[in-house]
Design an enzyme around this catalytic site. Structure first.
Site, PDB file in Angstrom:
ATOM      1  N   ASP A 102      40.790  49.593  48.242  1.00 26.81           N
ATOM      2  CA  ASP A 102      40.052  48.422  47.561  1.00 26.81           C
ATOM      3  C   ASP A 102      38.719  48.764  47.345  1.00 26.81           C
ATOM      4  O   ASP A 102      38.008  49.033  48.394  1.00 26.81           O
ATOM      5  CB  ASP A 102      40.139  47.203  48.563  1.00 26.81           C
ATOM      6  CG  ASP A 102      39.689  45.917  47.871  1.00 26.81           C
ATOM      7  OD1 ASP A 102      38.918  46.102  46.848  1.00 26.81           O
ATOM      8  OD2 ASP A 102      40.171  45.001  48.375  1.00 26.81           O
ATOM      9  N   ASP A 203      37.428  45.613  43.019  1.00 22.72           N
ATOM     10  CA  ASP A 203      36.774  44.250  43.364  1.00 22.72           C
ATOM     11  C   ASP A 203      35.884  43.657  42.295  1.00 22.72           C
ATOM     12  O   ASP A 203      34.915  44.714  42.001  1.00 22.72           O
ATOM     13  CB  ASP A 203      35.952  44.600  44.881  1.00 22.72           C
ATOM     14  CG  ASP A 203      35.436  43.040  45.394  1.00 22.72           C
ATOM     15  OD1 ASP A 203      36.164  42.364  45.580  1.00 22.72           O
ATOM     16  OD2 ASP A 203      34.075  42.872  45.585  1.00 22.72           O
ATOM     17  N   GLU A 247      40.105  43.220  39.823  1.00 22.73           N
ATOM     18  CA  GLU A 247      39.904  41.727  40.059  1.00 22.73           C
ATOM     19  C   GLU A 247      39.044  41.177  38.805  1.00 22.73           C
ATOM     20  O   GLU A 247      37.683  41.455  38.738  1.00 22.73           O
ATOM     21  CB  GLU A 247      39.353  41.505  41.358  1.00 22.73           C
ATOM     22  CG  GLU A 247      39.348  40.173  41.655  1.00 22.73           C
ATOM     23  CD  GLU A 247      38.365  39.840  42.921  1.00 22.73           C
ATOM     24  OE1 GLU A 247      38.581  38.636  43.666  1.00 22.73           O
ATOM     25  OE2 GLU A 247      37.362  40.419  43.132  1.00 22.73           O
TER      26      GLU A 247
END
Ligand code: TEU
Length: 549
Positions: A102, A203, A247
């Protein structure tokens, strides 16, 4: 096992998200760790997943549970070492499970070496890695607000400037306009690729091209230019085999097609939230609750399915570490917990895209109610303070936390009925949900009728029948207030998914052509009549005869 050297293999994959802090502790610290994940790989293999999206495990002061990174190339000591990460990657590979890291590229921690340098002087070479504006202690550059409450600007008296942060003050925004910063990020990504990771979740990637002077946060003018450069300089070296998930809260279907263009010029897939925001009041915050507009939900899913078919790729999810538990949100976490959790899974896993299972979702884990002192999340705590200060009655403020706090999803994974649900032998960093004696992995892996085994069977179906990954989508019963019914079709296979999105019996006659179809899965024993029982769900399949031969 999927062949991960075939470009686009991830279109058949199912992902599992791990929130490492709450997954499995092996040291007694009360915080999960990488060795804990390694110890649970057999469980994940049994579930049948292909990749793990690992929420951030990089060095971090943990102001936002790792979404504030102070060193992108180091593992936070709370989680283990780089050696542990290498072992996790290797042990995952043996079981056909890839690791997605991530990456938080929109901002860093304020303790990152770059920021410590950047705030020393305007002349420092790292100064321009961040977003600065002049002002005075009394006069902010503008009135922009941070996503976690408070102004989006923080004053640094030593250099008489403000820096910009879309999240907490400890998460200064990186300045993507600076090519040197971009190059540093690319080198770091290439280095992780060499360590053998299967890909990355990016992210808030829609927020990297911010332009605060024009109040632009998401979808800035240069966003797709940056993404194409990022992809060209890094991901494309693995020629369609690396999984990259963006995202993007602010993506509509048009933008999603750019993010996930089939030519691989940006990312593999988009992770967008339109469906999940429908029970939120337009223009208000997520704390202002409203009932789920069910017909709009169906239309929303249908639109994403049809618009992206052949033109892009979507993620399928209902739960993650930022959202309350779906069985509590859209299902019934009381009497029909099992049936409603399975219905929601059926509805989602029948669609096109890459499904994500968030830890504990496969057990039907539920929301929790904590006293205000029990919440750990920075967003939740700030929201509580702001709403109390705004004069909202305490009971209403708490009701919205019970429904929407991110901590609902962050309570420890419920492994078994022993102390602390088998998560830790120490003091857990956040309370364990008291229902762990009833809801836990040990009990469910033993029970063929559990939510766990239902997910396992759903995941296996996607591997067995191409229609899941390839089929087109037709919404049926569009106006029906309780049923979600759709059809998928590809390569001689037709799939029918029927879901009763309510706790009542619903009269509904199965169309005659489906009477001879094969029952792939269902959450009730097959009944006599057609009528659907509370939260009932099933999938039926028709195959063209020539395909059978
Ligand atoms: O989330 C992005 C984001 O916009 C959320 O903070 C969202 O506003 C909030 O959860 C809605 O309640 C990502 C991460 O997933 C999240 O955990 C981080 O806190 C955030 O970015 C900052 O890095």
């Amino acid at each position: 096992m999927l062949d991960k050297t075939k470009p686009g293999w991830w279109k058949r994959a199912v992902a599992y998200q791990i929130y490492p802090k709450s997954f499995q502790d092996t040291t007694g610290s009360g915080t999960g760790d990488l060795r804990g994940i390694i110890s649970r790989l057999d469980y994940l293999q049994k579930l049948g997943i292909d990749v793990i999206w690992l929420s951030p495990v990089f060095a971090s002061p943990q102001v936002d549970n790792g979404y504030d990174i102070s060193d992108y190339r180091a593992i936070d000591p709370a989680y283990g070492t780089l050696e542990d990460m290498r072992e996790l990657i290797a042990e995952g590979k043996k079981r056909g499970i890839g690791i997605l890291l991530d990456l938080v590229l929109n901002h860093s921690s304020d303790r990152h070496r770059w920021f410590l340098e950047a705030k020393r002087s305007k002349e420092n070479p790292y100064h321009d890695y961040y977003v600065w504006r002049d002002g005075s202690p009394e006069r902010l550059p503008n009135d922009m607000r941070s996503c976690f409450g408070g102004p989006a600007w923080t004053w640094v008296p030593e250099i008489h400037q403000y820096y910009f942060h879309q999240f907490a003050p400890e998460q200064p925004d990186l300045n993507w306009e600076n090519p040197a910063l971009r190059r540093e990020l690319y080198n770091m990504i290439l280095w992780w690729m060499e360590q053998g990771v299967e890909g990355f979740r990016l992210d808030v990637i829609d927020q990297i091209a911010k332009e605060p002077d024009r109040y632009i946060t998401a979808n800035g003018p240069r966003l797709h230019e940056y993404l194409r450069e990022l992809s060209r300089e890094t991901f494309q070296k693995r020629k369609g085999c690396l999984v990259t998930v963006g995202e993007a809260w602010g993506a509509d279907t048009e933008r999603a097609k750019a993010y996930s263009a089939p030519d691989g010029s940006e990312l593999s897939m988009v992770f967008q939230f339109e469906h999940i925001c429908l029970d939120q009041q337009p223009g208000k915050s997520k704390w202002d609750l409203m009932p789920l507009p069910f017909v709009r939900l169906k239309r929303c899913f249908a639109r994403w399915q049809t618009e992206l078919h052949g033109k892009g790729w979507n993620s399928l999810f209902l739960d993650n570490h930022d959202l309350p538990r779906i069985v509590s949100r859209w299902g019934d976490d009381g009497a029909f917990r099992v049936q409603s959790a399975e219905m929601l899974a059926t509805m989602l896993h029948g669609m096109q895209g890459t499904p994500y299972v968030y830890q504990g979702e496969e057990l039907g884990m539920t929301n929790i109610r904590l006293p205000i002192s029990g919440y750990r999340d920075v967003e939740t705590r700030n929201a509580y303070a702001e709403r109390i200060a705004a004069g909202i009655p305490e009971a209403d403020v708490m009701a919205s936390l019970y429904a929407r706090s991110r901590d609902n999803a962050r309570t420890p994974m419920q492994w078994d009925a022993s102390a602390n649900a088998g998560f830790t032998t120490g003091e857990p960093w956040i309370a364990v949900n008291p229902n762990y004696k009833e809801i836990n992995a040990a009990a469910q892996t033993e029970d063929e009728n559990s939510v766990f085994h239902y997910y396992r069977r759903l995941i296996a179906l996607r591997k067995e029948y191409p229609v899941f990954a390839e089929g087109d989508f037709t919404l049926l019963e569009e106006e029906h207030p309780k049923l979600f019914v759709y059809r998928r079709e590809a390569a001689g296979q037709t799939l029918l998914v029927v879901c009763n999105f309510s706790g009542e019996n619903v009269k509904w006659a199965l169309p005659s052509e489906w009477r001879s179809a094969k029952a792939l899965i269902g959450n009730y024993p097959s009944g006599e009549g057609d009528d659907l029982r509370p939260w009932e769900a099933k999938m039926l399949l028709l195959e063209a005869h020539e395909k059978r031969a």
